[in-house]
Scaffold this active site. Structure first.
Site, PDB file in Angstrom:
ATOM      1  N   SER A 215       0.824  -1.213   0.000  1.00 58.19           N
ATOM      2  CA  SER A 215       0.000   0.000   0.000  1.00 58.19           C
ATOM      3  C   SER A 215       0.858   1.264   0.000  1.00 58.19           C
ATOM      4  O   SER A 215       0.622   2.184  -0.786  1.00 58.19           O
ATOM      5  CB  SER A 215      -0.901   0.009   1.230  1.00 58.19           C
TER       6      SER A 215
ATOM      7  N   THR B 214       0.822  -6.906   2.153  1.00 57.74           N
ATOM      8  CA  THR B 214       0.128  -7.604   3.242  1.00 57.74           C
ATOM      9  C   THR B 214      -1.337  -7.204   3.314  1.00 57.74           C
ATOM     10  O   THR B 214      -2.233  -8.048   3.397  1.00 57.74           O
ATOM     11  CB  THR B 214       0.818  -7.277   4.587  1.00 57.74           C
ATOM     12  N   CYS B 215      -1.625  -5.915   3.274  1.00 51.79           N
ATOM     13  CA  CYS B 215      -2.996  -5.440   3.508  1.00 51.79           C
ATOM     14  C   CYS B 215      -3.978  -6.065   2.533  1.00 51.79           C
ATOM     15  O   CYS B 215      -5.017  -6.587   2.931  1.00 51.79           O
ATOM     16  CB  CYS B 215      -3.034  -3.912   3.422  1.00 51.79           C
TER      17      CYS B 215
ATOM     18  N   CYS C 107      -5.512  -6.649   6.106  1.00 53.30           N
ATOM     19  CA  CYS C 107      -6.758  -5.893   6.304  1.00 53.30           C
ATOM     20  C   CYS C 107      -7.928  -6.352   5.432  1.00 53.30           C
ATOM     21  O   CYS C 107      -9.031  -6.553   5.941  1.00 53.30           O
ATOM     22  CB  CYS C 107      -6.558  -4.406   6.002  1.00 53.30           C
TER      23      CYS C 107
ATOM     24  N   LYS D  89      -9.071 -10.065   5.854  1.00 51.22           N
ATOM     25  CA  LYS D  89      -9.502 -10.139   7.261  1.00 51.22           C
ATOM     26  C   LYS D  89     -10.895  -9.516   7.433  1.00 51.22           C
ATOM     27  O   LYS D  89     -11.761 -10.085   8.073  1.00 51.22           O
ATOM     28  CB  LYS D  89      -8.454  -9.434   8.131  1.00 51.22           C
TER      29      LYS D  89
ATOM     30  N   ALA E 155      14.245  -7.051  -5.344  1.00 42.58           N
ATOM     31  CA  ALA E 155      15.278  -6.040  -5.601  1.00 42.58           C
ATOM     32  C   ALA E 155      16.264  -6.049  -4.439  1.00 42.58           C
ATOM     33  O   ALA E 155      15.851  -6.080  -3.275  1.00 42.58           O
ATOM     34  CB  ALA E 155      14.641  -4.661  -5.730  1.00 42.58           C
TER      35      ALA E 155
ATOM     36  N   TYR F 124      -3.709  -7.015  18.047  1.00 46.52           N
ATOM     37  CA  TYR F 124      -4.776  -6.802  17.058  1.00 46.52           C
ATOM     38  C   TYR F 124      -5.189  -8.124  16.400  1.00 46.52           C
ATOM     39  O   TYR F 124      -6.363  -8.484  16.365  1.00 46.52           O
ATOM     40  CB  TYR F 124      -4.245  -5.927  15.920  1.00 46.52           C
TER      41      TYR F 124
ATOM     42  N   GLU G 138      -8.750 -10.178  16.634  1.00 51.50           N
ATOM     43  CA  GLU G 138      -9.595 -10.200  15.435  1.00 51.50           C
ATOM     44  C   GLU G 138      -9.889 -11.632  14.993  1.00 51.50           C
ATOM     45  O   GLU G 138     -11.041 -11.997  14.726  1.00 51.50           O
ATOM     46  CB  GLU G 138      -8.913  -9.416  14.309  1.00 51.50           C
TER      47      GLU G 138
ATOM     48  N   ARG H 237      -2.624  -4.762  24.874  1.00 51.43           N
ATOM     49  CA  ARG H 237      -1.758  -3.850  25.628  1.00 51.43           C
ATOM     50  C   ARG H 237      -1.569  -2.568  24.824  1.00 51.43           C
ATOM     51  O   ARG H 237      -1.379  -2.603  23.616  1.00 51.43           O
ATOM     52  CB  ARG H 237      -0.385  -4.511  25.860  1.00 51.43           C
TER      53      ARG H 237
ATOM     54  N   GLY I 212       3.400 -10.924  16.990  1.00 53.36           N
ATOM     55  CA  GLY I 212       4.096  -9.752  16.488  1.00 53.36           C
ATOM     56  C   GLY I 212       4.654  -9.951  15.093  1.00 53.36           C
ATOM     57  O   GLY I 212       4.546 -11.022  14.497  1.00 53.36           O
TER      58      GLY I 212
ATOM     59  N   ASP J  22       5.766  -0.438   7.485  1.00 52.97           N
ATOM     60  CA  ASP J  22       6.134  -1.363   8.564  1.00 52.97           C
ATOM     61  C   ASP J  22       7.635  -1.601   8.684  1.00 52.97           C
ATOM     62  O   ASP J  22       8.116  -1.924   9.776  1.00 52.97           O
ATOM     63  CB  ASP J  22       5.485  -2.736   8.329  1.00 52.97           C
TER      64      ASP J  22
ATOM     65  N   HIS K 239     -30.596  10.683  16.558  1.00 54.10           N
ATOM     66  CA  HIS K 239     -31.339   9.788  17.445  1.00 54.10           C
ATOM     67  C   HIS K 239     -32.225   8.836  16.655  1.00 54.10           C
ATOM     68  O   HIS K 239     -32.857   9.272  15.706  1.00 54.10           O
ATOM     69  CB  HIS K 239     -32.202  10.630  18.387  1.00 54.10           C
TER      70      HIS K 239
ATOM     71  N   GLU L 220     -24.598   8.858  19.141  1.00 47.91           N
ATOM     72  CA  GLU L 220     -25.049  10.104  19.787  1.00 47.91           C
ATOM     73  C   GLU L 220     -24.534  10.192  21.223  1.00 47.91           C
ATOM     74  O   GLU L 220     -24.469  11.276  21.793  1.00 47.91           O
ATOM     75  CB  GLU L 220     -26.569  10.244  19.741  1.00 47.91           C
TER      76      GLU L 220
HETATM   77  P1  NDP Z   1       1.090  -7.172  17.957  1.00 48.22           P
HETATM   78  O1  NDP Z   1       2.493  -6.729  18.012  1.00 48.22           O
HETATM   79  O2  NDP Z   1       0.014  -6.166  17.922  1.00 48.22           O
HETATM   80  O3  NDP Z   1       0.786  -8.159  19.159  1.00 48.22           O
HETATM   81  C1  NDP Z   1       1.655  -9.197  19.467  1.00 48.22           C
HETATM   82  C2  NDP Z   1       1.096  -9.967  20.644  1.00 48.22           C
HETATM   83  O4  NDP Z   1       1.893 -11.113  20.879  1.00 48.22           O
HETATM   84  C3  NDP Z   1       1.082  -9.165  21.935  1.00 48.22           C
HETATM   85  O5  NDP Z   1      -0.081  -9.492  22.647  1.00 48.22           O
HETATM   86  C4  NDP Z   1       2.326  -9.654  22.644  1.00 48.22           C
HETATM   87  O6  NDP Z   1       2.220  -9.585  24.037  1.00 48.22           O
HETATM   88  C5  NDP Z   1       2.345 -11.101  22.217  1.00 48.22           C
HETATM   89  N1  NDP Z   1       3.667 -11.715  22.241  1.00 48.22           N
HETATM   90  C6  NDP Z   1       4.805 -11.277  21.644  1.00 48.22           C
HETATM   91  N2  NDP Z   1       5.833 -12.113  21.881  1.00 48.22           N
HETATM   92  C7  NDP Z   1       5.339 -13.115  22.648  1.00 48.22           C
HETATM   93  C8  NDP Z   1       5.897 -14.268  23.238  1.00 48.22           C
HETATM   94  N3  NDP Z   1       7.178 -14.566  23.053  1.00 48.22           N
HETATM   95  N4  NDP Z   1       5.105 -15.084  23.978  1.00 48.22           N
HETATM   96  C9  NDP Z   1       3.796 -14.776  24.160  1.00 48.22           C
HETATM   97  N5  NDP Z   1       3.201 -13.691  23.633  1.00 48.22           N
HETATM   98  C10 NDP Z   1       3.962 -12.864  22.881  1.00 48.22           C
HETATM   99  O7  NDP Z   1       1.037  -8.159  16.690  1.00 48.22           O
HETATM  100  P2  NDP Z   1      -0.091  -8.383  15.601  1.00 48.22           P
HETATM  101  O8  NDP Z   1       0.444  -9.401  14.667  1.00 48.22           O
HETATM  102  O9  NDP Z   1      -1.402  -8.612  16.230  1.00 48.22           O
HETATM  103  O10 NDP Z   1      -0.153  -7.005  14.851  1.00 48.22           O
HETATM  104  C11 NDP Z   1       1.017  -6.364  14.370  1.00 48.22           C
HETATM  105  C12 NDP Z   1       0.678  -4.944  14.022  1.00 48.22           C
HETATM  106  O11 NDP Z   1      -0.046  -4.911  12.802  1.00 48.22           O
HETATM  107  C13 NDP Z   1      -0.244  -4.265  15.037  1.00 48.22           C
HETATM  108  O12 NDP Z   1       0.447  -3.739  16.121  1.00 48.22           O
HETATM  109  C14 NDP Z   1      -0.898  -3.232  14.198  1.00 48.22           C
HETATM  110  O13 NDP Z   1      -0.040  -2.130  14.142  1.00 48.22           O
HETATM  111  C15 NDP Z   1      -1.022  -3.916  12.852  1.00 48.22           C
HETATM  112  N6  NDP Z   1      -2.367  -4.516  12.682  1.00 48.22           N
HETATM  113  C16 NDP Z   1      -3.414  -3.669  12.525  1.00 48.22           C
HETATM  114  C17 NDP Z   1      -4.690  -4.153  12.383  1.00 48.22           C
HETATM  115  C18 NDP Z   1      -5.820  -3.185  12.249  1.00 48.22           C
HETATM  116  O14 NDP Z   1      -5.575  -2.018  11.943  1.00 48.22           O
HETATM  117  N7  NDP Z   1      -7.069  -3.594  12.491  1.00 48.22           N
HETATM  118  C19 NDP Z   1      -4.973  -5.596  12.357  1.00 48.22           C
HETATM  119  C20 NDP Z   1      -3.769  -6.413  12.542  1.00 48.22           C
HETATM  120  C21 NDP Z   1      -2.538  -5.862  12.699  1.00 48.22           C
HETATM  121  P3  NDP Z   1       2.608  -8.243  24.850  1.00 48.22           P
HETATM  122  O15 NDP Z   1       1.493  -7.299  24.672  1.00 48.22           O
HETATM  123  O16 NDP Z   1       2.793  -8.727  26.228  1.00 48.22           O
HETATM  124  O17 NDP Z   1       3.896  -7.752  24.235  1.00 48.22           O
END
Ligand code: NDP
Length: 461
Positions: A14, A41-42, A47, A50, A114, A176, A180, A203, A263, A304, A437, A442
């Site tokens: 994107s 990815t999106c 996105c 999903k 590339a 996220y 989801e 978090r 992550g 990203d 309403h 609202e």
């Molecule tokens: P995130 O980084 O958001 O979340 C990763 C999760 O995995 C956290 O809960 C983290 O816990 C946990 N985690 C990480 N390492 C470990 C481990 N070793 N053991 C156990 N748990 C672990 O990843 P996502 O893939 O969900 O999303 C990546 C990013 O992509 C998002 O942050 C967002 O920016 C984007 N995204 C946006 C969406 C949207 O706009 N609707 C949808 C999906 C993704 P902790 O919190 O404790 O670190």
């Protein structure tokens, strides 16, 4: 020296596509390379599919809800392969749209990887290409937690191509994607186990919103394993298609599929960044300044791969701002302030601005919160649909610093609230706005009684 291109973009996702198109529109000679799929990815494994899955998941419950309104409608059976085929056709169409957009803009496309040979030269599918400016827009890849048996778990990308819907699914992570996909598969009828290491999922989001979401998920029958991590994943021993997930609290789960949403990591490997002298930050992302410039003056990075705010519209904004700066005579930086965002859980949640926990570091806040059962569900009686709407207002200036919503259409509603916050709206501006309403939205303009004053000492964790 004459270069083949004024701008070369590595990555046709994107952000990269937007940057390439806008630069070409400003008259630049632009090339873009994409090795996997146009739209990144999106469009392909994020996105877009999903959101189609979220919509697929909603129908079953809607059929049941309709009974509350006098309809005699069976929930019926969901045909996963038929849905995946329909989803794939739509994604193919969108890939074509991306290719066409680039072609129409006069961008030269390369379907290959590339890699840098030197700061101005790239090798793309055996060809050498030179460019005056280069943008790294290679995105990120899901990263699995390093535990024994991790190879038995899938990543988010895999969920979009499963031949069958798993009847029992374990999801590791509380971000996220975890929330989801938990909602999607629960909505489609799977038994879902959500395993996260924090007391609550998501978090970084407002604590009260996280709590309300967890309550809804529990009320819907999802299995929430909070404050734990998986210690190992093993084959079932009887049936190879099944998995056993062992948790740190000694729970053992038998499931049909495990997915790790722990992550994402920036896609920097094998790009030859060392040959261009491009530096990474401590987290392994390409280090950039506010204008998306790396330590090499003519090399930029967006989206990203820079691990700033990893959202598609932010990558697009960064790419657009960069193209305008380099070739449009409109130097500007993409803003990372007050970015609205939504989690497409069930019900969805959306937010813009500061959480209560962030805001109170700036001073005392007036907090307005309302919780309610949406009108539809007074008749459906469906569990786990309680809504929450919250405003975080700076006590001194009365500026609204944060808006949060959990509930139907939260994402659609928050887009407009995002404009208000960007314009610096005060609580009085919200109060002066007439409500529509009867709607849930609202509530944003009808909350008159302050729920509490929040100050740093009284902060939630
Ligand atoms: P995130 O980084 O958001 O979340 C990763 C999760 O995995 C956290 O809960 C983290 O816990 C946990 N985690 C990480 N390492 C470990 C481990 N070793 N053991 C156990 N748990 C672990 O990843 P996502 O893939 O969900 O999303 C990546 C990013 O992509 C998002 O942050 C967002 O920016 C984007 N995204 C946006 C969406 C949207 O706009 N609707 C949808 C999906 C993704 P902790 O919190 O404790 O670190």
């Amino acid at each position: 020296m004459a270069y083949d291109f004024d701008l070369f973009v590595i990555g046709g996702g994107s952000g990269g596509t937007r940057c390439a198109r806008i630069a070409a529109g400003h008259g630049a000679r632009v090339g873009v390379a994409e090795e996997r799929f146009w739209g990144g990815t999106c469009v392909n494994v994020g996105c877009v599919p999903k959101k189609l899955m979220v919509q697929a998941a909603e129908y079953g419950a809607w059929a049941e809800d309709a009974r509350g309104f006098g309809w005699d409608m069976p929930r019926g059976h969901h045909d996963w392969p038929r849905f995946i085929a329909a989803k794939d056709r739509e994604i193919d169409r969108l890939q074509g749209v991306y290719r066409t957009l680039l072609g129409k803009a006069g961008v030269t496309t390369f379907e290959a990887r590339a890699t840098f040979l030197d700061p101005h030269t790239l090798e793309i599918g055996g060809k050498r290409v030179t460019a005056a400016n280069i943008v790294i827009a290679t995105g990120s890849t899901p990263h699995k937690a390093d535990i024994p048996g991790a190879e038995l778990a899938g990543i988010t990308d895999d969920l979009f191509y499963l031949p069958q819907r798993p009847a029992r699914l374990a999801i590791v992570g509380g971000g996220y994607s975890a929330v989801e996909f938990a909602s999607i598969f629960a909505g489609l009828g799977s038994e879902v186990h959500l395993i996260y290491r924090q007391p609550l999922p998501l978090r970084g989001f407002d604590h009260e919103l996280r709590q309300a979401l967890a309550e809804n998920l529990l009320a819907q029958g999802l299995h929430l394993h909070r404050g734990v991590i998986p210690t190992h994943i093993a084959l079932d021993g009887v049936c190879d298609a099944q998995r056993r997930v062992h948790l740190s609290d000694t729970t053992e789960l038998a499931v049909d599929y495990v997915i790790m949403t722990t992550g994402r990591i920036p896609n920097v490997a094998s790009l030859g960044l060392d040959r261009a002298g491009v530096a990474l930050n401590a987290q392994g992302a390409v280090a950039v300044d506010a204008g998306s410039r790396t330590n090499v003056a003519h090399v930029y990075a967006i989206g990203d791969v820079t691990d700033r705010l990893n959202l598609t519209p932010v990558a697009i904004a960064e790419g657009h701002a960069l193209a305008d700066t380099l070739f449009g005579g409109q130097p500007r930086e993409a803003s990372h302030e007050n970015v609205p965002t939504a989690v497409f859980s069930s019900p969805p949640l959306a937010t813009v601005g500061l959480t209560e926990e962030e805001a109170i570091r700036r001073g005392p806040m007036d907090i307005y919160v309302t919780r309610f059962t949406p009108m539809r569900h007074t008749l459906t009686g469906r569990h786990g649909r309680r809504a929450l709407i919250k405003l975080v207002v700076d006590q001194k200036s009365q500026k609204v610093l944060g808006a949060h919503m959990l509930g139907e259409d939260a994402a659609e509603i928050m887009q407009g609230i995002g404009i208000a916050l960007r314009m610096g709206a005060t609580k009085q501006d919200f109060d002066r706005t007439i409500g529509i309403h009867p709607t849930a939205a609202e509530e944003f303009v009808t909350m008159r009684t302050r729920t509490r004053v929040a100050a740093a000492a009284e902060a939630a964790e």
